[in-house]
Design a protein around this motif. Structure first.
Motif, PDB file in Angstrom:
ATOM      1  N   ASN A  76     -51.342   6.219 108.726  1.00 27.99           N
ATOM      2  CA  ASN A  76     -50.730   7.485 109.142  1.00 27.99           C
ATOM      3  C   ASN A  76     -49.424   7.856 108.465  1.00 27.99           C
ATOM      4  O   ASN A  76     -48.916   8.959 108.688  1.00 27.99           O
ATOM      5  N   TYR A  77     -48.844   6.962 107.675  1.00 21.97           N
ATOM      6  CA  TYR A  77     -47.566   7.270 107.039  1.00 21.97           C
ATOM      7  C   TYR A  77     -47.742   8.421 106.051  1.00 21.97           C
ATOM      8  O   TYR A  77     -48.711   8.476 105.294  1.00 21.97           O
ATOM      9  N   THR A  78     -46.794   9.325 106.039  1.00 25.04           N
ATOM     10  CA  THR A  78     -46.758  10.400 105.045  1.00 25.04           C
ATOM     11  C   THR A  78     -45.341  10.493 104.499  1.00 25.04           C
ATOM     12  O   THR A  78     -44.386  10.118 105.172  1.00 25.04           O
TER      13      THR A  78
ATOM     14  N   PHE B 131     -45.170   7.276 100.067  1.00 24.08           N
ATOM     15  CA  PHE B 131     -46.483   6.959 100.640  1.00 24.08           C
ATOM     16  C   PHE B 131     -47.148   5.756  99.976  1.00 24.08           C
ATOM     17  O   PHE B 131     -47.541   4.808 100.643  1.00 24.08           O
TER      18      PHE B 131
ATOM     19  N   HIS C 142     -47.884   2.333 101.774  1.00 27.64           N
ATOM     20  CA  HIS C 142     -49.304   2.040 101.995  1.00 27.64           C
ATOM     21  C   HIS C 142     -49.623   0.624 101.508  1.00 27.64           C
ATOM     22  O   HIS C 142     -50.285  -0.152 102.208  1.00 27.64           O
TER      23      HIS C 142
ATOM     24  N   SER D 191     -42.474   9.376 110.373  1.00 28.90           N
ATOM     25  CA  SER D 191     -42.768   8.284 109.444  1.00 28.90           C
ATOM     26  C   SER D 191     -41.627   7.270 109.392  1.00 28.90           C
ATOM     27  O   SER D 191     -41.859   6.062 109.382  1.00 28.90           O
TER      28      SER D 191
END
Length: 150
Positions: free
Chosen positions: A32-34, A38, A42, A93
């Motif tokens: 869900n991280y933006t 990223f 990730h 985030s």
């Protein structure tokens, strides 16, 4: 069972449960991280949840080797851990990363308590395992906190 052994098992179970909760939270951040970082986040969270998965299995197998059951359901995990679940849509985030860092800090503390309890119970293997977890969680927290400074 001696008090020292019971305290040791309680400590290992708490580390196991909190590790599983943190594993799920790390996966949630991975998905869900933006934001601008990223790709690096990730990859970092992927490495962290993979490391946590190995640790969870080792800790659970140790609890079983000591002749006790591990938590069976997600409810059991949540009841025996101190960490709380993330709630969808509630965290930015940056707040997600901060939450993970705090989780690693808490687990380093819990692993220290479990290491001390294992030492009291004359269980060098569990003590060594927990000492290793202290370092792993301190490193993960440092990496996450470093991202927050950027």
């Amino acid at each position: 069972m001696s008090t020292a052994k019971a305290t040791q098992l309680d400590g290992l179970t708490k580390v196991l449960s909190d590790s599983f909760i943190l594993y799920m939270k790390t996966y949630a951040v991975h998905w869900n991280y933006t934001g601008a970082n990223f790709f690096s986040i990730h990859k970092l969270t992927e490495a962290q949840y993979e490391e946590l998965a190995e640790a969870i299995d080792e800790i659970a197998e140790r609890v079983r080797a000591l002749g006790h059951e591990t938590p069976i359901s997600l409810g059991d995990v949540l009841d025996s851990g101190d960490l709380k679940e993330m709630r969808q849509g509630k965290l930015s985030s940056g707040m997600m990363l901060e939450d993970l860092a705090k989780g690693h800090d808490l687990l380093a503390k819990r692993a220290k308590e479990a290491a001390d309890a294992a030492d009291e119970a004359d269980d060098d293997f569990s003590n060594d395992m927990m000492v290793g977890r202290i370092g792993a969680h301190q490193k993960a927290a440092w990496m996450l906190k470093s991202l927050l400074k950027g």
